[in-house]
Design a protein around this motif. Structure first.
Motif, PDB file in Angstrom:
ATOM      1  N   ASP A  79       0.817  -1.214   0.000  1.00 59.37           N
ATOM      2  CA  ASP A  79       0.000   0.000   0.000  1.00 59.37           C
ATOM      3  C   ASP A  79       0.851   1.264   0.000  1.00 59.37           C
ATOM      4  N   GLY A  80       2.166   1.135  -0.134  1.00 56.22           N
ATOM      5  CA  GLY A  80       3.056   2.296  -0.185  1.00 56.22           C
ATOM      6  C   GLY A  80       2.877   3.094  -1.464  1.00 56.22           C
ATOM      7  N   THR A  81       3.381   4.311  -1.462  1.00 61.39           N
ATOM      8  CA  THR A  81       3.294   5.144  -2.660  1.00 61.39           C
ATOM      9  C   THR A  81       4.688   5.394  -3.211  1.00 61.39           C
ATOM     10  N   PRO A  82       4.813   5.626  -4.499  1.00 60.64           N
ATOM     11  CA  PRO A  82       3.730   5.693  -5.464  1.00 60.64           C
ATOM     12  C   PRO A  82       3.109   4.318  -5.695  1.00 60.64           C
ATOM     13  N   PRO A  83       1.800   4.266  -5.984  1.00 62.65           N
ATOM     14  CA  PRO A  83       1.103   2.999  -6.169  1.00 62.65           C
ATOM     15  C   PRO A  83       1.722   2.165  -7.292  1.00 62.65           C
ATOM     16  N   GLY A  84       1.721   0.846  -7.080  1.00 66.61           N
ATOM     17  CA  GLY A  84       2.205  -0.064  -8.103  1.00 66.61           C
ATOM     18  C   GLY A  84       3.709  -0.099  -8.287  1.00 66.61           C
ATOM     19  N   VAL A  85       4.454   0.355  -7.277  1.00 68.21           N
ATOM     20  CA  VAL A  85       5.917   0.380  -7.394  1.00 68.21           C
ATOM     21  C   VAL A  85       6.589  -0.553  -6.394  1.00 68.21           C
TER      22      VAL A  85
END
Length: 78
Positions: free
Chosen positions: A55-61
Motif C-alpha cells: 500500500d506504499g506510494t507511489p502505487p504499483g511500485v
C-alpha cells in the motif's frame, strides 16, 4: 502452510520507501505465487514465489516478496 488469500492484508516491517513517499504498511493482492495444482479446501497453496504490491506510494511500485516460506518440505499423509 499459507493458503489463499494469505498473505493479503499482512503488516510489513522494514519498508524501503522513504520521505516524501508513504511507507508500505500492508500487503495488497497477490500478483503471482499461488500453486496451480495444490489446494486445501478449494484454496490455492502459497508458494515461496509469492509476490504482490504494497500500500506504499507511489502505487504499483513497491512489491513484497517471501523471504522464508517457513517450511522445507510438504508431503501428503496416507
Amino acid at each position: 502452510m499459507l493458503i489463499e488469500p494469505d498473505p493479503v492484508g499482512r503488516s510489513i516491517s522494514g519498508c524501503p520507501s522513504v520521505v516524501p513517499f508513504k511507507p508500505c504498511l500492508t500487503t495488497l493482492a497477490v500478483q503471482k505465487g499461488y500453486s496451480r495444482f495444490i489446494r486445501i479446501a478449494e484454496r490455492r497453496l502459497c508458494l515461496d514465489t509469492v509476490t504482490g504490491f504494497t500500500d506504499g506510494t507511489p502505487p504499483g511500485v513497491v512489491m513484497y516478496v517471501v523471504r522464508f516460506a517457513g517450511q522445507e518440505f510438504v508431503s501428503e499423509m496416507r
